[in-house]
Design an enzyme around this catalytic site. Structure first.
Site, PDB file in Angstrom:
ATOM      1  N   PRO A   1      -9.787   0.147 -12.141  1.00  0.00           N
ATOM      2  CA  PRO A   1      -8.331  -0.450 -11.398  1.00  0.00           C
ATOM      3  C   PRO A   1      -7.464   0.454 -10.827  1.00  0.00           C
ATOM      4  O   PRO A   1      -7.545   1.718 -11.836  1.00  0.00           O
ATOM      5  CB  PRO A   1      -7.771  -1.181 -12.644  1.00  0.00           C
ATOM      6  CG  PRO A   1      -8.253  -0.566 -13.780  1.00  0.00           C
ATOM      7  CD  PRO A   1      -9.630  -0.115 -13.753  1.00  0.00           C
ATOM      8  N   GLY A   2      -6.818   0.502  -9.945  1.00  0.00           N
ATOM      9  CA  GLY A   2      -5.907   1.564  -9.453  1.00  0.00           C
ATOM     10  C   GLY A   2      -4.563   0.949  -9.251  1.00  0.00           C
ATOM     11  O   GLY A   2      -3.970   1.057  -9.877  1.00  0.00           O
ATOM     12  N   ARG A   3      -4.507  -0.267  -8.017  1.00  0.00           N
ATOM     13  CA  ARG A   3      -3.382  -0.652  -7.673  1.00  0.00           C
ATOM     14  C   ARG A   3      -2.581  -1.532  -8.791  1.00  0.00           C
ATOM     15  O   ARG A   3      -1.449  -1.267  -9.039  1.00  0.00           O
ATOM     16  CB  ARG A   3      -3.658  -1.723  -6.631  1.00  0.00           C
ATOM     17  CG  ARG A   3      -2.461  -2.351  -5.981  1.00  0.00           C
ATOM     18  CD  ARG A   3      -2.836  -3.627  -5.039  1.00  0.00           C
ATOM     19  NE  ARG A   3      -4.057  -3.037  -3.921  1.00  0.00           N
ATOM     20  CZ  ARG A   3      -3.768  -2.569  -2.953  1.00  0.00           C
ATOM     21  NH1 ARG A   3      -2.646  -2.276  -2.518  1.00  0.00           N
ATOM     22  NH2 ARG A   3      -4.790  -2.110  -2.197  1.00  0.00           N
TER      23      ARG A   3
ATOM     24  N   CYS B   1       7.490   8.439  16.175  1.00  0.00           N
ATOM     25  CA  CYS B   1       7.098   7.849  17.502  1.00  0.00           C
ATOM     26  C   CYS B   1       5.903   6.897  17.828  1.00  0.00           C
ATOM     27  O   CYS B   1       5.031   7.526  18.485  1.00  0.00           O
ATOM     28  CB  CYS B   1       7.176   9.113  18.442  1.00  0.00           C
ATOM     29  SG  CYS B   1       7.341   8.604  20.274  1.00  0.00           S
TER      30      CYS B   1
HETATM   31  C1  PLP Z   1     -14.999   2.220  -5.496  1.00  0.00           C
HETATM   32  C2  PLP Z   1     -13.580   1.733  -5.987  1.00  0.00           C
HETATM   33  N1  PLP Z   1     -13.043   1.647  -7.293  1.00  0.00           N
HETATM   34  C3  PLP Z   1     -11.856   1.528  -7.410  1.00  0.00           C
HETATM   35  C4  PLP Z   1     -11.006   1.077  -6.241  1.00  0.00           C
HETATM   36  C5  PLP Z   1      -9.630   0.767  -6.744  1.00  0.00           C
HETATM   37  O1  PLP Z   1      -8.951  -0.521  -6.437  1.00  0.00           O
HETATM   38  P1  PLP Z   1      -7.994  -0.995  -6.744  1.00  0.00           P
HETATM   39  O2  PLP Z   1      -6.749   0.031  -6.420  1.00  0.00           O
HETATM   40  O3  PLP Z   1      -7.718  -2.127  -5.581  1.00  0.00           O
HETATM   41  O4  PLP Z   1      -7.972  -1.423  -8.021  1.00  0.00           O
HETATM   42  C6  PLP Z   1     -11.467   1.332  -5.069  1.00  0.00           C
HETATM   43  C7  PLP Z   1     -10.295   1.180  -4.039  1.00  0.00           C
HETATM   44  O5  PLP Z   1     -10.468   0.351  -2.885  1.00  0.00           O
HETATM   45  C8  PLP Z   1     -12.586   1.953  -4.861  1.00  0.00           C
HETATM   46  O6  PLP Z   1     -13.062   1.880  -3.452  1.00  0.00           O
END
Ligand code: PLP
Length: 421
Positions: free
Chosen positions: A282-284, A351
């Site tokens: 997870p990131g977001r 711009c």
């Molecule tokens: C391979 C991979 N893993 C993890 C992520 C993280 O995704 P998210 O931020 O939607 O959890 C991404 C982002 O698109 C990704 O490309």
């Protein structure tokens, strides 16, 4: 109260002296660091990390925070202190993860087009897994590892042809997308390379997209991943993990959204069919709600038809998502004027006509020098910033336990020119 969804409170809340982040005045931060600036809440990051971790309970799991969402060193270090591991998408992210203190074994490396240099670096580091995107890449890894006298730990990224039902630009699991190998080819690709001494198949990987807002696609991805893992087990491949990627969405509009608990409830029954430890990327969902981009109104104008524009000192150079995906971010004045709300176009100074944060957004009156906060910009905000128009990168501030610190200073023109002949 400003909420992430119906239940979770955002770190940015109105207070007596104007908007505050975990009780710390945004006015006072911007008086010190200027605008535009990113402000993050450490508490929100901790809470989001722990919510995902606890949702997976006692099922063997490892959270590999996706650095691509936000790779500022202090944020990456914070995640590490919580027990996270790392998902890197480039040689640069591997290097940042290591500088944040992650061991190579704690890093998985994904990327749809890894260069020879990146592969050599990853192999030399002996990363936890290199997620290969094609049969050809597996062969290049095998050759490079063989030449270096090493055994590379690899997983194959499969493309299951599942619609993430997200924005097309961040959907990655369809046949029409460039990512991974077709699911039905995976077994043969593994089988053909099982005896290659410089490869060790430790996992299978899937990532169908980002900002996924319903459990269905995630559950289908987990089902596809598990079925493949069971087949590979039948073939005698001793998998150490299945990697479900990232993708969990967040409530940009403040409406109810899939929770980490619902995510886990959707995928765990599938994962249990094989019982193999799961890697999550997870990131977001970890950093998205934690951040706000603070900007100042630098101009206000009205056309004869009544259309009104507030021009900010932040634009697509600081936050590219609205221009790139037409994405929605809530915008709140730091000290809202006590007027009725009317429609405003909130735009950047660049711009480009796509340099727009919001069209016809209901807001109280805005005047030159007012501060506004563009919410939910902790993920894919600062990392996507650019120097277009020779605009120096904005500083980043981390609020923690009632105090705050600059975790990345504002770039200067000298910083920019230092790279040039
Ligand atoms: C391979 C991979 N893993 C993890 C992520 C993280 O995704 P998210 O931020 O939607 O959890 C991404 C982002 O698109 C990704 O490309």
């Amino acid at each position: 109260m400003i909420t992430c969804d119906s239940s979770v409170q955002l770190p940015f809340q109105p207070a007596a002296g104007g908007l505050a982040c975990d009780g710390v005045s945004i006015h006072s931060i911007s008086a010190s660091v200027g605008t535009p600036a990113y402000v993050y809440s450490a508490a929100a990051i901790r809470d989001a990390y722990r919510a995902i971790d606890s949702a997976f309970g006692d099922y063997p799991h490892a959270i590999h925070y996706a650095l691509k969402a936000n790779s500022t060193l202090a944020i990456v270090r914070l995640l590490r202190s919580l027990g996270s591991q790392a998902d890197a998408n480039s040689g640069g992210e591997i290097a940042v993860a290591e500088r944040a203190g992650f061991t190579p074994a704690q890093i998985v490396f994904t990327g749809v087009g890894k260069s020879r240099e990146e592969l050599d670096f990853a192999i030399a580091q002996d990363l936890g897994a290199i997620n290969a995107e094609s049969a050809g890449e597996l062969d290049r890894i095998a050759a490079a590892a063989g030449a270096a006298g090493r055994v590379a730990r690899v997983a194959l990224r499969v493309n299951p042809d599942i619609d993430a039902q997200s924005h097309p630009h961040i959907s990655t699991g369809l046949r029409s997308n460039k990512f991974g190998v077709a699911l039905q080819d995976a077994r043969a690709i593994y089988a053909a390379r099982r005896s290659v001494g410089s490869l060790r198949f430790v996992g299978v990987h899937i990532h169908i997209g980002s900002q996924i807002t319903t459990p269905g696609p995630l559950q289908r991805a987990a089902a596809a991943l598990t079925s493949l893992a069971l087949e590979l087990r039948e073939d005698g491949v001793p998998l150490e993990h299945v990697d479900l990627g990232g993708g969990l969405g967040i409530a940009y509009e403040g409406r109810p959204m899939i929770t980490p608990a619902e995510y886990a409830a959707a995928v765990l029954p599938e994962l249990r069919r094989a019982g193999i430890p799961v890697v999550l990327e997870p990131g977001r969902a970890i950093v998205g709600h934690s951040g706000a981009l603070i900007a100042r109104v630098v101009d206000v104008k009205q056309y004869p038809d009544g259309r009104r524009f507030a021009v900010l000192d932040a634009g697509m150079t600081e936050l590219m998502r609205p221009a790139l995906y037409g994405s929605f971010h809530r915008i709140v004045p730091v000290a809202p004027r006590q007027t009725t709300e009317t429609p405003w176009d909130v735009v950047g100074p660049i711009c480009e006509s796509s340099d727009v944060f919001a069209r016809e957004r209901q807001l109280p009156d805005l005047c030159v020098d007012d501060l506004v906060a563009v919410l939910d910009t902790g993920a894919y905000g600062a990392v996507m910033a650019s120097n277009y128009n020779r605009r120096p990168l904005a500083p980043e501030v981390l609020v923690d336990e009632g105090g705050w610190s600059v975790i990345r200073r504002r770039q200067t023109i000298d910083d920019l020119l230092a790279l040039e002949a």
